[in-house]
Write an enzyme that holds these catalytic residues in place. Structure first.
Site, PDB file in Angstrom:
ATOM      1  N   GLU A 114      -1.329 -12.541 -87.140  1.00 22.11           N
ATOM      2  CA  GLU A 114      -1.458 -13.857 -87.743  1.00 22.11           C
ATOM      3  C   GLU A 114      -2.306 -13.687 -89.000  1.00 22.11           C
ATOM      4  OE1 GLU A 114      -3.325 -16.825 -85.286  1.00 22.11           O
ATOM      5  OE2 GLU A 114      -3.074 -18.353 -86.836  1.00 22.11           O
TER       6      GLU A 114
ATOM      7  N   ARG B 182      -6.576  -4.300 -74.731  1.00 25.25           N
ATOM      8  CA  ARG B 182      -7.154  -4.375 -76.075  1.00 25.25           C
ATOM      9  C   ARG B 182      -8.127  -3.232 -76.272  1.00 25.25           C
ATOM     10  NH1 ARG B 182      -6.820  -9.624 -78.137  1.00 25.25           N
ATOM     11  NH2 ARG B 182      -8.332  -9.212 -79.776  1.00 25.25           N
TER      12      ARG B 182
ATOM     13  N   LYS C   8     -11.006 -11.499 -85.039  1.00 24.63           N
ATOM     14  CA  LYS C   8     -11.005 -11.970 -86.431  1.00 24.63           C
ATOM     15  C   LYS C   8     -11.891 -13.199 -86.600  1.00 24.63           C
ATOM     16  CE  LYS C   8      -6.482 -11.736 -86.544  1.00 24.63           C
ATOM     17  NZ  LYS C   8      -5.169 -12.244 -86.838  1.00 24.63           N
TER      18      LYS C   8
HETATM   19  P1  ATP Z   1      -8.035 -11.623 -83.110  1.00 21.05           P
HETATM   20  O1  ATP Z   1      -8.606 -12.109 -81.835  1.00 21.05           O
HETATM   21  O2  ATP Z   1      -8.838 -10.566 -83.770  1.00 21.05           O
HETATM   22  O3  ATP Z   1      -7.608 -12.717 -84.042  1.00 21.05           O
HETATM   23  P2  ATP Z   1      -5.367 -11.531 -82.340  1.00 21.05           P
HETATM   24  O4  ATP Z   1      -4.785 -10.871 -81.146  1.00 21.05           O
HETATM   25  O5  ATP Z   1      -5.431 -13.000 -82.361  1.00 21.05           O
HETATM   26  O6  ATP Z   1      -6.736 -10.869 -82.637  1.00 21.05           O
HETATM   27  P3  ATP Z   1      -3.207 -11.136 -84.105  1.00 21.05           P
HETATM   28  O7  ATP Z   1      -3.212 -11.162 -85.576  1.00 21.05           O
HETATM   29  O8  ATP Z   1      -2.491 -12.202 -83.403  1.00 21.05           O
HETATM   30  O9  ATP Z   1      -4.690 -11.062 -83.674  1.00 21.05           O
HETATM   31  O10 ATP Z   1      -2.763  -9.709 -83.554  1.00 21.05           O
HETATM   32  C1  ATP Z   1      -1.690  -8.944 -84.005  1.00 21.05           C
HETATM   33  C2  ATP Z   1      -1.398  -7.907 -82.975  1.00 21.05           C
HETATM   34  O11 ATP Z   1      -2.527  -7.043 -82.817  1.00 21.05           O
HETATM   35  C3  ATP Z   1      -1.141  -8.525 -81.618  1.00 21.05           C
HETATM   36  O12 ATP Z   1      -0.001  -7.922 -81.055  1.00 21.05           O
HETATM   37  C4  ATP Z   1      -2.385  -8.246 -80.834  1.00 21.05           C
HETATM   38  O13 ATP Z   1      -2.112  -8.133 -79.475  1.00 21.05           O
HETATM   39  C5  ATP Z   1      -2.875  -6.945 -81.466  1.00 21.05           C
HETATM   40  N1  ATP Z   1      -4.326  -6.816 -81.321  1.00 21.05           N
HETATM   41  C6  ATP Z   1      -5.272  -7.665 -81.746  1.00 21.05           C
HETATM   42  N2  ATP Z   1      -6.499  -7.270 -81.383  1.00 21.05           N
HETATM   43  C7  ATP Z   1      -6.331  -6.109 -80.700  1.00 21.05           C
HETATM   44  C8  ATP Z   1      -7.222  -5.201 -80.054  1.00 21.05           C
HETATM   45  N3  ATP Z   1      -8.531  -5.402 -80.039  1.00 21.05           N
HETATM   46  N4  ATP Z   1      -6.699  -4.115 -79.460  1.00 21.05           N
HETATM   47  C9  ATP Z   1      -5.375  -3.891 -79.479  1.00 21.05           C
HETATM   48  N5  ATP Z   1      -4.483  -4.706 -80.065  1.00 21.05           N
HETATM   49  C10 ATP Z   1      -4.947  -5.808 -80.664  1.00 21.05           C
HETATM   50 MG    MG Z   2      -4.900 -14.691 -82.742  1.00 23.44          MG
END
Ligand code: ATP
Ligand code: MG
Length: 553
Positions: free
Chosen positions: A36, A262, A272
């Protein structure tokens, strides 16, 4: 990518893919990385990138880069650009054009109409709070909304009016009609569309209703013919909804979702939203501050794409929750730079040293190797002279045998140069040493003293007349606690000494140091120029990592 990198250890997802290929379920593998655009990528995303793009590479398949952009209020083109840049920098190529979930808004809307027509979705007018109340808990079932049994015609009309902006935000939403008593809370009539009067970075003001993640993601995967949709464990329950949506609309492709754990890293954050807080509160110098666990921060700190990929390879992919030690990440960059970084000399805390038995104005150009084990890194000219800077910590007036550096009345070797002996010092009124006076054994250039004297210590130096002033930024952990994410007030756990600035000197050859070329400053650690603030007139170096693991100290 090197051969060692492509020889990846298997993981449970690869085993599933192998089985699917063997069973003839798919001919080619198609994954996607779906960030995102609401912040910069962090090291956790790197894990997901290496997994998704790595699988596509190894199976000669494809991996899409898709922006999951259904929340215009939080998203921005700055993030879109940084994410594209970071994925490419990590060394991966997405298939075809960049995709956006918003590319599919028309199709998503049509699928929503299909669900309404099948009696599987309805417009609800409960407030956000009421929806939460009606949802129930893990131990209690939810209860049906009074709007749940509207006719198809009424729902079609209301949904159309939502789209036309006839409802204010929060006054109506579209919900799936599934089961308010489901043991899986995500299945209790989840919201599919909500109203948001916000301009979208891709679609402008065309829409005032936006689809939710769970509705959007599975359909986007199916539209793109994704075979294996890999996400993190918190979406485990959502898999039921993922499948429900695809089962109930007329779409051919059937992607499958698989979850892995994760990446969590000690003493830092991988969210983020929380990283955004550090930026907003100006605790760090932007998303790319070298203390940030973001891809751009690691890059500015001096990490290489190879080292980050190697880290992701070493940590592997499982379903186990885990917290990785910072030392694991650091050993990857250290292993890389030990082999690849040219050596140079820098003095971070300078004190002057004068070699009195050399004539006034004495200068000598030494020809030295850039790497002790790799002749292909070439050689360079290094100016030696009568007046040098050495590090304050490399001299003591008195010391025991453990101290292998320069001591008054004793000898030490100057790296690449001569054996010197400290004779006397000058001090200022406060008692600080201002100059160390030495003599030099001119018969010891690159060799031991002829009479068999043992000189164990070697110290680094730069020539006063030739050295260039430089700022050194030494970084420590950003947080005082191992798991800052668990703290109620993240900001209260900030390590206020996470940046220490030193002013010293580097050898002249570093004036033209290129960004993205890391050096080992002998005996000090690995450094690279700061790409934001350094210039030939004002050299600034970031310490990427020390020579040894000092986390435990
Ligand atoms: P954040 O909580 O940092 O916003 P998110 O999962 O909401 O993380 P996205 O931009 O939606 O962030 O994530 C893009 C991809 O990266 C998703 O498939 C998510 O599962 C993966 N991802 C995000 N954070 C991690 C992590 N700490 N370890 C492994 N994969 C991750
Ligand atoms: Mg997210």
């Amino acid at each position: 990518m090197s051969e060692a990198e492509t020889a990846r250890p298997g993981n449970f997802i690869r085993h599933i893919i192998d089985e699917d290929l063997e069973a003839g379920k798919y001919k080619t593998i198609h994954t996607r990385f779906p960030p995102e655009p609401n912040g910069y990528l962090h090291i956790g995303h790197a894990k997901s990138i290496c997994l998704n793009f790595g699988i596509a590479n190894d199976y000669h398949g494809k991996c899409n880069l898709r922006f999951d952009d259904t929340n215009p209020a939080k998203e921005d083109m700055e993030y879109v650009e940084s994410i594209k840049n970071d994925v490419a920098w990590l060394g991966f190529h997405w298939d075809g054009a960049i995709r956006y979930s918003s590319d599919y808004f028309d199709q998503l809307y049509d699928y929503a109409l299909e669900l309404i027509n099948k009696g599987l979705a309805y417009v609800d007018e409960l407030t956000v709070e009421q929806i939460r109340e009606y949802r129930g808990t893990l131990t209690e079932p939810g209860k049906n909304s009074p709007y749940r049994d509207r006719s198809v015609e009424e729902n079609l009309d209301l949904f159309n009016r939502m789209k036309n902006g006839e409802f204010a935000e929060g006054k109506a939403c579209l919900r799936a009609k599934i089961d308010m008593a489901s043991p899986f809370i995500v299945m209790r009539d989840p919201v599919l569309y909500r109203i948001k009067f916000a301009e979208h970075h891709q679609t402008g003001n065309q829409w005032c209703i936006y689809p939710m993640y769970d509705f959007t993601h599975c359909i986007s995967d199916a539209i793109e013919d994704i075979t294996h949709s890999l996400c993190t464990l918190e979406f485990q329950d959502n898999r039921r909804l993922y499948d429900w949506v695809l089962d109930n609309i007329s779409i051919q492709a059937r992607p499958r979702q698989y979850e892995f754990s994760r990446l969590n890293l000690e003493y830092t954050l991988t969210s983020k939203r929380k990283l955004q807080l550090l930026v907003n509160e100006k605790i760090v110098d932007g998303w790319d501050d070298p203390r940030m666990p973001t891809v751009s921060g690691l890059r500015r700190r001096g990490y290489t794409p190879e080292s980050i990929r190697e880290f992701c390879r070493r940590i592997g992919v499982t379903k186990q929750e885990n917290v990785i030690e910072m030392a694991a990440l650091e050993s990857c960059i250290r292993d890389d730079l030990n082999v690849n970084a040219p050596r140079a000399m820098a003095v971070l805390d300078p004190v002057k040293l004068v070699i009195e038995n050399l004539p006034e104005g004495y200068e000598e150009i030494l020809n030295v190797a850039n790497h002790p084990a790799d002749e292909s890194k070439g050689r360079r000219e290094l100016a030696f002279s009568r007046e040098l800077y050495i590090d304050r910590a490399d001299f003591r007036e008195e010391a025991n045998k453990q101290y292998k550096r320069l001591v008054l009345g004793k000898e030490v070797r100057l790296r690449y140069a001569y054996v010197i002996k400290a004779e006397r010092v000058d001090k200022d009124v406060a008692g600080n040493i201002t100059t160390i006076y030495c003599s030099c054994d001119t018969a010891t250039l690159g060799k031991d003293p002829a009479d068999g004297r043992k000189v164990k210590g070697v110290i680094h130096w730069v020539s006063v007349a030739h050295a260039k002033p430089a700022e050194f930024r030494l970084y420590d952990r950003l947080f005082k606690v191992a798991n800052p994410a668990a703290e109620k007030d993240v900001l209260s756990t900030i390590n206020l000494n996470s940046l220490i600035i030193r002013h010293g000197f580097v050898e002249a050859s570093l004036v033209n140091a290129q960004f993205n070329v890391a050096y080992q400053f002998e005996r000090e650690g690995y450094f690279c120029t700061d790409n934001v603030h350094s210039s030939p007139d004002k050299l600034i170096f970031n310490r990427t990592v020390g020579l040894r693991d000092t986390w435990q100290a």
